[in-house]
Enzyme design. Structure first.
Site, PDB file in Angstrom:
ATOM      1  N   GLU A  42       0.878  -1.170   0.000  1.00 15.29           N
ATOM      2  CA  GLU A  42       0.000   0.000   0.000  1.00 15.29           C
ATOM      3  C   GLU A  42       0.919   1.224   0.000  1.00 15.29           C
ATOM      4  OE1 GLU A  42      -2.782   0.330   3.252  1.00 15.29           O
ATOM      5  OE2 GLU A  42      -3.513   2.247   2.491  1.00 15.29           O
ATOM      6  N   ARG A 266       5.063 -12.892   9.660  1.00 13.55           N
ATOM      7  CA  ARG A 266       5.729 -11.645   9.330  1.00 13.55           C
ATOM      8  C   ARG A 266       7.039 -11.547  10.111  1.00 13.55           C
ATOM      9  NH1 ARG A 266       1.974  -7.646   8.990  1.00 13.55           N
ATOM     10  NH2 ARG A 266       3.413  -5.922   9.295  1.00 13.55           N
ATOM     11  N   LYS A 276       4.109   0.742   9.772  1.00 10.36           N
ATOM     12  CA  LYS A 276       4.280   1.967   8.995  1.00 10.36           C
ATOM     13  C   LYS A 276       3.734   3.177   9.741  1.00 10.36           C
ATOM     14  CE  LYS A 276       3.025   0.039   4.947  1.00 10.36           C
ATOM     15  NZ  LYS A 276       2.494   0.027   3.581  1.00 10.36           N
TER      16      LYS A 276
HETATM   17  P1  ATP Z   1       1.695  -1.912   8.049  1.00 11.30           P
HETATM   18  O1  ATP Z   1       0.721  -2.777   8.762  1.00 11.30           O
HETATM   19  O2  ATP Z   1       2.901  -1.541   8.830  1.00 11.30           O
HETATM   20  O3  ATP Z   1       1.081  -0.738   7.351  1.00 11.30           O
HETATM   21  P2  ATP Z   1       1.351  -3.558   5.838  1.00 11.30           P
HETATM   22  O4  ATP Z   1       1.455  -5.001   6.035  1.00 11.30           O
HETATM   23  O5  ATP Z   1      -0.017  -3.013   5.803  1.00 11.30           O
HETATM   24  O6  ATP Z   1       2.260  -2.838   6.895  1.00 11.30           O
HETATM   25  P3  ATP Z   1       1.670  -3.370   3.051  1.00 11.30           P
HETATM   26  O7  ATP Z   1       2.150  -2.237   2.238  1.00 11.30           O
HETATM   27  O8  ATP Z   1       0.250  -3.746   2.966  1.00 11.30           O
HETATM   28  O9  ATP Z   1       2.091  -3.069   4.552  1.00 11.30           O
HETATM   29  O10 ATP Z   1       2.584  -4.629   2.799  1.00 11.30           O
HETATM   30  C1  ATP Z   1       2.911  -5.123   1.524  1.00 11.30           C
HETATM   31  C2  ATP Z   1       3.297  -6.567   1.647  1.00 11.30           C
HETATM   32  O11 ATP Z   1       4.386  -6.721   2.538  1.00 11.30           O
HETATM   33  C3  ATP Z   1       2.158  -7.381   2.197  1.00 11.30           C
HETATM   34  O12 ATP Z   1       2.047  -8.575   1.443  1.00 11.30           O
HETATM   35  C4  ATP Z   1       2.551  -7.645   3.611  1.00 11.30           C
HETATM   36  O13 ATP Z   1       2.030  -8.844   4.056  1.00 11.30           O
HETATM   37  C5  ATP Z   1       4.077  -7.667   3.524  1.00 11.30           C
HETATM   38  N1  ATP Z   1       4.655  -7.289   4.809  1.00 11.30           N
HETATM   39  C6  ATP Z   1       4.431  -6.165   5.501  1.00 11.30           C
HETATM   40  N2  ATP Z   1       5.092  -6.171   6.674  1.00 11.30           N
HETATM   41  C7  ATP Z   1       5.774  -7.345   6.725  1.00 11.30           C
HETATM   42  C8  ATP Z   1       6.632  -7.970   7.679  1.00 11.30           C
HETATM   43  N3  ATP Z   1       6.934  -7.376   8.830  1.00 11.30           N
HETATM   44  N4  ATP Z   1       7.141  -9.176   7.382  1.00 11.30           N
HETATM   45  C9  ATP Z   1       6.848  -9.761   6.219  1.00 11.30           C
HETATM   46  N5  ATP Z   1       6.046  -9.252   5.281  1.00 11.30           N
HETATM   47  C10 ATP Z   1       5.500  -8.056   5.522  1.00 11.30           C
HETATM   48 MG    MG Z   2      -1.474  -3.725   4.416  1.00 13.75          MG
END
Ligand code: ATP
Ligand code: MG
Length: 562
Positions: A42, A266, A276
């Site tokens: 995102e 994760r 984030k």
């Molecule tokens: P946040 O919750 O901090 O905003 P997010 O998971 O919503 O992070 P996205 O931009 O949606 O962030 O993530 C893109 C991809 O990266 C998704 O497939 C997500 O599952 C993966 N991802 C995000 N954080 C992690 C992590 N800590 N370890 C492994 N994969 C991750």
């Molecule tokens: Mg997300």
């Protein structure tokens, strides 16, 4: 949760569980044996090391099975998203060494998603609900008891169609109505209790502008976007496991290509935060200098700190993929960069905490050039010339007045080798009125220079040095862990994660470096001999050199804490 450290990390053998699923699918001829993955960020922040794990996994798997990986921006929330983030995400993925097959945006599919929503309404599988957010969550209830059906649940298809179209046309204010999937208000899985598909949001989108005032929810957009792109394996993190029945429900209800969602744990790392939202807060409230502050766990922060793409990819490979959440010790990440930089970084001498050393029997006004090896791990890097003269800088910690027996550096009456130069003997100490040591006096043995008859004479210690008349000054930024507790997400009552920020995470010092630093090639990696790995910061200029400390030569933190 206990953090895993280096010694407990066993090398990966055989297939990980995702590869095992994929190989089984290939054997069964599923998807004609094709493997098509995607990385779906995102664009609401910069990528962090957790994303790097997901990137390495998605791109790595596609590469291994001769497939493809798309980059898809999951841009369904216009309020938080921005092109600045889109650009940084692309830069970071490429820097990590991956190239996507195609670049897509969930917003590319808004029209298709809308048409599919109409189809679901026509088939009696979706309805417009006028309930408020609070009413909806009250109706949903708790997992242990069935929820209550909304009074709008049994609206006629024609009324639903009319209202949904008018939602799109902008007739209704934000929050006044939603479109919900008609699934099962008694399901033990809360996500199946008539989830929201669309919300009204009169907000400008960074790509579609003001074209839309209804936006699809993640659960409705994500799987359908995967489906449109022909993704075969939709890899996501564990918290989406409970969303999988919904992912499957939409694909089935719409009778479209049905990718397989696979969840993995994760990545969590101690002494930092990875959400984030929290990273954004650190930047906005100026607890760090920027998204690419070298203390941040962001990819751009790690890059500026001196991490290499290889070190991050190796880290991702080493930790592997798991089905259960765990915390990885930050020292493993540091181990990976140390290992990579040991092979790549050019050696150089720097003095961070200088003490003057005068060689009394070296002629005043004389200097000579000595040869130093650029990288003992890679002879192709050649040698460089180092100026040597009567007055040198050495590290204050390399001298001790009342030294214990096992101190093999300099002390009065003892000998050490000056790296690449001569053996010297400490003769006396010079102090100021307060008793602080201002200089030490030594004599050198001219026969001990490399290539001289006594060059192989052995002494116990070797120290680094710089010729005072020739060296340059530089700003050196030293970093420590951003938080002083292993898990800053776990807060005591009345506190926030910000209360656990390490006040000493940044230390700026003035140091001396070799005169060879005339160009300031940003991100060039160096090993300051006997100290650690450093890189040139982007703030560096011909007038003012700036270095960032990537990591120390040895893992000093683990020692401190044992
Ligand atoms: P946040 O919750 O901090 O905003 P997010 O998971 O919503 O992070 P996205 O931009 O949606 O962030 O993530 C893109 C991809 O990266 C998704 O497939 C997500 O599952 C993966 N991802 C995000 N954080 C992690 C992590 N800590 N370890 C492994 N994969 C991750
Ligand atoms: Mg997300």
């Amino acid at each position: 949760m206990e953090a895993k450290n280096t010694s407990e990390t066993t090398p990966k053998v055989g297939l990980n569980f995702i590869e095992a699923i994929i190989e089984e699918d290939i054997r069964n001829g599923k998807n004609d044996g094709k493997v098509y993955t995607r990385f779906p960020p995102e664009p609401n922040g910069y990528l962090h090391i957790g994303h790097a794990k997901s990137i390495c996994l998605n791109f790595g798997i596609a590469k291994k099975y001769h497939g493809k990986t798309n980059l898809r921006f999951d841009d369904t929330n216009p309020v938080k998203e921005d092109v600045e983030y889109v650009d940084s995400i692309k830069e970071d993925i490429q820097w990590l060494g991956f190239q996507w097959h195609a670049e897509y945006y969930a917003s590319d599919y808004f029209e298709q998603l809308y048409q599919w929503a109409i189809q679901l309404i026509e088939e009696g599988k979706a309805y417009v609900d006028d309930s408020t957010q609070e009413e909806i969550s009250r109706q949903r209830g708790v997992p242990t008891a069935p929820g209550i059906e909304s009074p709008y649940r049994n609206r006629s298809v024609s009324e639903n169609l009319d209202l949904f179209q008018r939602m799109r046309q902008g007739e209704f204010p934000d929050g006044s109505r939603v479109l919900r999937a008609k699934i099962d208000m008694a399901s033990p899985n809360m996500h199946m209790r008539d989830p929201i598909m669309y919300r009204i949001l009169h907000a400008e989108h960074h790509r579609t502008g003001n074209q839309w005032c209804i936006y699809p929810m993640y659960d409705y957009a994500h799987g359908q976007s995967d489906s449109i792109e022909g993704i075969t394996h939709s890899i996501c993190t564990l918290e989406f496991e409970v969303h999988r029945p919904l992912y499957d429900w939409f694909c089935k209800a719409l009778r479209i290509h049905h990718p397989q969602q696979i969840e993995f744990a994760r990545l969590n790392i101690n002494y930092t935060v990875m959400s984030k939202r929290k990273l954004l807060q650190l930047v906005q409230e100026k607890h760090v200098r920027a998204w690419d502050d070298p203390r941040m766990p962001t990819i751009c922060g790690l890059r500026r700190r001196g991490y290499t793409p290889e070190s991050i990819r190796n880290f991702a490979e080493t930790i592997g993929v798991a089905k259960r959440d765990n915390v990885i010790d930050i020292s493993l990440l540091e181990f990976c960069v140390r290992e990579d930089l040991n092979k790549k970084a050019l050696r150089t001498m720097a003095v961070l905490d200088p003490l003057k050393l005068i060689i009394d029997n070296y002629p005043e006004g004389q200097s000579e050039m000595l040869q130093a090896v650029n990288n003992p791990e890679n002879k192709n890097e050649g040698v460089r010339s180092l100026p040597f003269s009567r007055e040198l800088w050495i590290e204050r910690s390399d001298f001790m007045e009342d030294a214990p027996k096992d101190f093999f550096r300099l002390t009065v009456g003892k000998e050490v080798r000056l790296k690449y130069a001569y053996i010297i003997k400490c003769e006396s100490v010079e102090k100021d009125a307060e008793g602080k040591i201002t200089a030490i006096h030594c004599t050198y043995d001219p026969q001990t220079r490399s290539g001289m008859p006594d060059s192989s004479r052995k002494v116990k210690g070797t120290i680094h040095w710089l010729s005072a008349a020739h060296c340059k000054t530089a700003e050196v930024r030293l970093f420590d862990r951003l938080f002083y507790v292993p898990n800053p997400d776990e807060v005591e009552e009345g506190k926030t994660f910000l209360d656990y920020l390490n006040p000493d995470s940044l230390q700026i010092i003035n140091a001396f470096v070799e005169p060879m630093f005339i160009n300031t090639n940003h991100l060039a990696h160096y090993q300051f001999e006997r100290i650690g790995y450093f890189c040139i910061d982007k703030d560096s200029s011909a007038e003012k050199l700036v270095f960032n400390k990537t990591v120390s030569l040895k893992d000093t933190w683990t020692k401190h804490n044992k």
